[in-house]
Design a protein around this motif. Structure first.
Motif, PDB file in Angstrom:
ATOM      1  N   ASP A 361       3.506  -6.928   3.088  1.00  0.00           N
ATOM      2  CA  ASP A 361       2.401  -5.972   3.164  1.00  0.00           C
ATOM      3  C   ASP A 361       2.011  -5.704   4.608  1.00  0.00           C
ATOM      4  OD1 ASP A 361       2.331  -5.823   0.416  1.00  0.00           O
ATOM      5  OD2 ASP A 361       0.609  -7.166   0.187  1.00  0.00           O
ATOM      6  N   GLN A 362       1.925  -6.791   5.411  1.00  0.00           N
ATOM      7  CA  GLN A 362       1.537  -6.635   6.810  1.00  0.00           C
ATOM      8  C   GLN A 362       2.608  -5.871   7.591  1.00  0.00           C
ATOM      9  OE1 GLN A 362      -1.357  -7.331   8.302  1.00  0.00           O
ATOM     10  NE2 GLN A 362      -0.551  -6.522  10.222  1.00  0.00           N
ATOM     11  N   PHE A 363       3.885  -6.147   7.288  1.00  0.00           N
ATOM     12  CA  PHE A 363       4.950  -5.429   7.995  1.00  0.00           C
ATOM     13  C   PHE A 363       4.933  -3.945   7.617  1.00  0.00           C
ATOM     14  CE2 PHE A 363       9.231  -3.856   8.757  1.00  0.00           C
ATOM     15  CZ  PHE A 363       9.384  -4.219  10.094  1.00  0.00           C
ATOM     16  N   MET A 364       4.634  -3.646   6.376  1.00  0.00           N
ATOM     17  CA  MET A 364       4.510  -2.242   5.973  1.00  0.00           C
ATOM     18  C   MET A 364       3.441  -1.536   6.808  1.00  0.00           C
ATOM     19  SD  MET A 364       4.901  -2.507   1.799  1.00  0.00           S
ATOM     20  CE  MET A 364       4.153  -0.876   1.565  1.00  0.00           C
ATOM     21  N   ILE A 365       2.338  -2.240   7.038  1.00  0.00           N
ATOM     22  CA  ILE A 365       1.282  -1.670   7.874  1.00  0.00           C
ATOM     23  C   ILE A 365       1.798  -1.438   9.286  1.00  0.00           C
ATOM     24  CG2 ILE A 365      -0.972  -2.148   8.933  1.00  0.00           C
ATOM     25  CD1 ILE A 365      -1.713  -3.664   6.366  1.00  0.00           C
ATOM     26  N   ASN A 378       3.018   7.550  -1.437  1.00  0.00           N
ATOM     27  CA  ASN A 378       4.293   6.925  -1.070  1.00  0.00           C
ATOM     28  C   ASN A 378       4.107   5.433  -0.834  1.00  0.00           C
ATOM     29  OD1 ASN A 378       6.219   9.388  -0.480  1.00  0.00           O
ATOM     30  ND2 ASN A 378       4.246   9.898   0.474  1.00  0.00           N
ATOM     31  N   SER A 379       5.158   4.655  -1.093  1.00  0.00           N
ATOM     32  CA  SER A 379       5.086   3.223  -0.842  1.00  0.00           C
ATOM     33  C   SER A 379       6.487   2.621  -0.886  1.00  0.00           C
ATOM     34  CB  SER A 379       4.187   2.533  -1.878  1.00  0.00           C
ATOM     35  OG  SER A 379       3.964   1.186  -1.532  1.00  0.00           O
ATOM     36  N   TYR A 380       6.556   1.318  -0.653  1.00  0.00           N
ATOM     37  CA  TYR A 380       7.798   0.566  -0.827  1.00  0.00           C
ATOM     38  C   TYR A 380       7.607  -0.398  -1.989  1.00  0.00           C
ATOM     39  CZ  TYR A 380      10.030   2.065   3.546  1.00  0.00           C
ATOM     40  OH  TYR A 380      10.634   2.794   4.542  1.00  0.00           O
ATOM     41  N   GLU A 431      14.228 -13.810   1.651  1.00  0.00           N
ATOM     42  CA  GLU A 431      14.931 -12.548   1.866  1.00  0.00           C
ATOM     43  C   GLU A 431      14.429 -11.556   0.825  1.00  0.00           C
ATOM     44  OE1 GLU A 431      19.500 -10.745   1.633  1.00  0.00           O
ATOM     45  OE2 GLU A 431      19.111 -12.882   1.262  1.00  0.00           O
ATOM     46  N   THR A 432      14.075 -10.364   1.253  1.00  0.00           N
ATOM     47  CA  THR A 432      13.527  -9.405   0.302  1.00  0.00           C
ATOM     48  C   THR A 432      14.044  -8.006   0.593  1.00  0.00           C
ATOM     49  OG1 THR A 432      11.458  -8.545  -0.664  1.00  0.00           O
ATOM     50  CG2 THR A 432      11.429  -9.021   1.686  1.00  0.00           C
ATOM     51  N   LEU A 433      14.383  -7.297  -0.442  1.00  0.00           N
ATOM     52  CA  LEU A 433      14.874  -5.924  -0.337  1.00  0.00           C
ATOM     53  C   LEU A 433      13.882  -4.989  -1.018  1.00  0.00           C
ATOM     54  CD1 LEU A 433      17.167  -3.903   0.393  1.00  0.00           C
ATOM     55  CD2 LEU A 433      18.110  -4.342  -1.899  1.00  0.00           C
ATOM     56  N   LEU A 434      13.489  -3.968  -0.277  1.00  0.00           N
ATOM     57  CA  LEU A 434      12.534  -2.992  -0.808  1.00  0.00           C
ATOM     58  C   LEU A 434      13.140  -1.596  -0.763  1.00  0.00           C
ATOM     59  CD1 LEU A 434      10.774  -5.075   1.333  1.00  0.00           C
ATOM     60  CD2 LEU A 434       8.950  -4.065  -0.063  1.00  0.00           C
ATOM     61  N   LEU A 435      12.723  -0.759  -1.702  1.00  0.00           N
ATOM     62  CA  LEU A 435      13.123   0.646  -1.721  1.00  0.00           C
ATOM     63  C   LEU A 435      11.879   1.519  -1.624  1.00  0.00           C
ATOM     64  CD1 LEU A 435      15.828   0.696  -4.551  1.00  0.00           C
ATOM     65  CD2 LEU A 435      16.204   0.649  -2.074  1.00  0.00           C
ATOM     66  N   THR A 441       6.428  10.491  -8.798  1.00  0.00           N
ATOM     67  CA  THR A 441       7.563  10.539  -9.729  1.00  0.00           C
ATOM     68  C   THR A 441       8.003   9.149 -10.165  1.00  0.00           C
ATOM     69  OG1 THR A 441       9.189  10.458  -7.919  1.00  0.00           O
ATOM     70  CG2 THR A 441       8.358  12.649  -8.598  1.00  0.00           C
ATOM     71  N   ARG A 442       7.542   8.114  -9.404  1.00  0.00           N
ATOM     72  CA  ARG A 442       7.940   6.719  -9.623  1.00  0.00           C
ATOM     73  C   ARG A 442       9.440   6.548  -9.457  1.00  0.00           C
ATOM     74  NH1 ARG A 442       3.104   4.410  -9.184  1.00  0.00           N
ATOM     75  NH2 ARG A 442       3.821   2.482 -10.217  1.00  0.00           N
ATOM     76  N   LYS A 443      10.031   7.353  -8.579  1.00  0.00           N
ATOM     77  CA  LYS A 443      11.456   7.256  -8.281  1.00  0.00           C
ATOM     78  C   LYS A 443      11.647   7.060  -6.787  1.00  0.00           C
ATOM     79  CE  LYS A 443      12.965  10.097 -12.205  1.00  0.00           C
ATOM     80  NZ  LYS A 443      13.716  11.313 -12.619  1.00  0.00           N
ATOM     81  N   THR A 444      12.837   6.547  -6.423  1.00  0.00           N
ATOM     82  CA  THR A 444      13.105   6.315  -5.014  1.00  0.00           C
ATOM     83  C   THR A 444      13.129   7.639  -4.257  1.00  0.00           C
ATOM     84  OG1 THR A 444      15.489   6.375  -5.404  1.00  0.00           O
ATOM     85  CG2 THR A 444      14.394   4.211  -5.465  1.00  0.00           C
ATOM     86  N   SER A 445      12.751   7.546  -2.971  1.00  0.00           N
ATOM     87  CA  SER A 445      12.705   8.736  -2.121  1.00  0.00           C
ATOM     88  C   SER A 445      12.834   8.308  -0.672  1.00  0.00           C
ATOM     89  CB  SER A 445      11.384   9.495  -2.338  1.00  0.00           C
ATOM     90  OG  SER A 445      10.289   8.676  -1.940  1.00  0.00           O
ATOM     91  N   LEU A 446      13.081   9.240   0.205  1.00  0.00           N
ATOM     92  CA  LEU A 446      13.141   8.945   1.630  1.00  0.00           C
ATOM     93  C   LEU A 446      11.728   8.829   2.195  1.00  0.00           C
ATOM     94  CD1 LEU A 446      16.012  11.338   2.761  1.00  0.00           C
ATOM     95  CD2 LEU A 446      16.098   8.837   2.634  1.00  0.00           C
TER      96      LEU A 446
END
Length: 478
Positions: A361-365, A378-380, A431-435, A441-446
């Motif tokens: 969460d902090q890295f997203m900030i 938008n979010s990850y 280790e964590t992978l986020l999209l 839309t609740r779908k992946t996006s750029l």
């Protein structure tokens, strides 16, 4: 900054902890030969519980000193808090002595629960420096402090007092008119009087009265207070309906608030015996720790919603800055709370992941995916995590998390969190992978261009770093 605490009893000791753990140097003056021992015990509880309220490391603890000379203790202090016994003649005498040595820009706060500031200021050479700052036990945990000025109190003192108290995590309540016992104790006194009658008349015991509070309205009051609770009790029609429905009961002659039973030896013994039966199996220190654990749990729940005392903690925490490091960004710096430990005496595995999620969460900030970005739609989302447990962490241990970006191209954000102890040893790797996701839309996006650019900047800075051991391995591969 230096604070001086005059009087090291229950309340004074709480003030010592509140200032000290928020980075102030604290000088204590108390002629009691047991003062240092008593305060050290209060501090032990405070060090254990107060940091548990926060998800960031509190300031470096200040320096604590004990003094037999009042002038030496007061010298250079920007805040002096008096917490001597509740006798006006004693307080006046102590205040007079303090003012002889108090800096011109310093504040003299009194912990008095009943006296008005004008009574404390009467006859003093510098009355404008005296103000009532009445806290609640335990002072190091409960944020409320009633700030009571008099007509002689300058606006600058009122403002400065509130600012200092806010800076140490408290919630100043400015009382608009001075009155005996201020606001909160007048309400408590009403309940206390009624409780005495319920015992005196054989209707309830101390434990039954306490049960009626702690299992019922006490929990409501913790987050809403009195009037907001009653507003809800009025249903959709609100407070006006509630008063219309229950207001007439105020005229019924069932309350004894205007009268108090005589505190005879028999009644005092009865109350004391019932109280001993209720909780005499625990020492005071054990009761204090139980109280502190319960308060931390409730206030952390309130912290999540931002209600009541939780809002005060959130505001204080937001003002705490994370430290920096030369190698990797620090995304978490905190102590391990007692609520994270299990029957083995160490941190439960679920909380390693919880701590890592806070780091994410902090890295997203840090890359700009903050509350405003999420509010924009938008979010990850985390799609995969792998945890490697390497060592134990226990209650009160310092936890620092450093975050490495393994990749940050397109929709992906691939992170590795190093959970480290005070010695800098990695106790866990996550280790964590986020999209990236479009929340509509609740779908992946750029992600937005500025997010991608910031993430790429981190990835570029980390590309030459060694790949953390265990990345990409399956369970059982070491």
């Amino acid at each position: 900054m230096k604070a001086c605490i005059v009087g090291g009893g229950v309340i004074g000791g709480g003030w010592v902890a509140r200032f000290l753990l928020n980075g102030w140097d604290v000088a204590v003056f108390d002629p009691d030969p047991e003062a240092e021992r008593k305060i050290s015990e209060v501090l032990a509880n405070a060090r254990r519980s107060l940091p548990s309220l926060y998800d960031r490391m509190m300031p470096v603890e200040g320096k604590l000193t004990f003094h037999s000379d009042l002038a030496e203790a007061v010298s250079g202090a920007k805040w002096v808090q008096e917490s001597v016994p509740e006798r006006l003649d004693l307080k006046n005498k102590v205040h007079g002595s303090i003012l002889e040595h108090l800096d011109a820009d310093a504040i003299l706060g009194s912990s008095t629960s009943g006296f008005k500031p004008s009574e404390l200021q009467d006859g003093m050479d510098k009355p404008e420096q005296i103000i009532v700052t009445h806290p609640f036990n335990p002072v190091y945990l409960l944020p409320l402090v009633e700030v009571v000025p008099s007509a002689k109190t300058p606006e600058a003192i009122k403002s400065k007092a509130q600012s200092i108290l806010t800076s140490i995590g408290m919630k100043p309540l400015l009382v608009r008119k001075e009155i005996d016992a201020h606001i909160a104790d007048r309400l408590l006194e009403a309940v206390w009087r009624e409780g005495l009658w319920l015992i005196n008349d054989g209707i309830a015991t101390t434990e039954e009265i306490d049960d009626s509070i702690r299992y019922g309205f006490g929990l409501r009051w913790a987050q809403m207070g009195l009037f907001e609770t009653y507003r809800i009790a009025g249903g959709e029609a609100g407070m006006k309906h509630f008063i219309g429905q229950f207001g007439p009961a105020l005229a019924w002659p069932w309350t004894k608030l205007m009268d108090v039973p005589e505190l005879t030896d028999e009644l005092v013994d009865q109350i004391a015996d019932q109280s001993d039966e209720q909780s005499g199996h625990m020492s005071i220190r054990e009761l204090e720790r139980l109280r502190d654990d319960n308060l931390v749990g409730m206030m952390r729940a309130l912290k999540k919603s931002g209600s009541g005392a939780g809002g005060t903690i959130n505001e204080h925490e937001a003002a705490m800055e994370l430290p920096t490091a030369d190698d990797l960004p620090i995304t978490v710096c905190r102590k391990i709370p007692q609520s994270w430990t299990d029957y083995n005496g160490h941190m439960n595995e679920t909380h390693y992941l919880e701590a890592a999620s806070k780091a994410t969460d902090q890295f997203m900030i840090m890359v700009g995916a903050d509350d405003d970005y999420i509010a924009s739609g938008n979010s990850y989302f985390t799609v995969e995590s792998q945890i490697r447990y390497l060592d134990e962490m226990k209650e009160g241990d310092d936890l620092t998390i450093k975050t490495q970006v393994l990749s940050g191209a397109g929709k992906k954000m691939h992170l590795y969190h190093f959970l480290q102890n005070a010695a800098g040893d990695t106790v866990c790797g996550v280790e964590t992978l986020l999209l990236h996701v479009d929340l509509n839309t609740r779908k992946t996006s750029l992600p937005a261009e500025e997010i991608s650019a910031k993430l790429a900047e981190f990835a570029s800075a980390h590309v030459s770093l060694p790949t953390p051991h265990g990345v990409g391995k399956s369970i059982g591969q070491r």
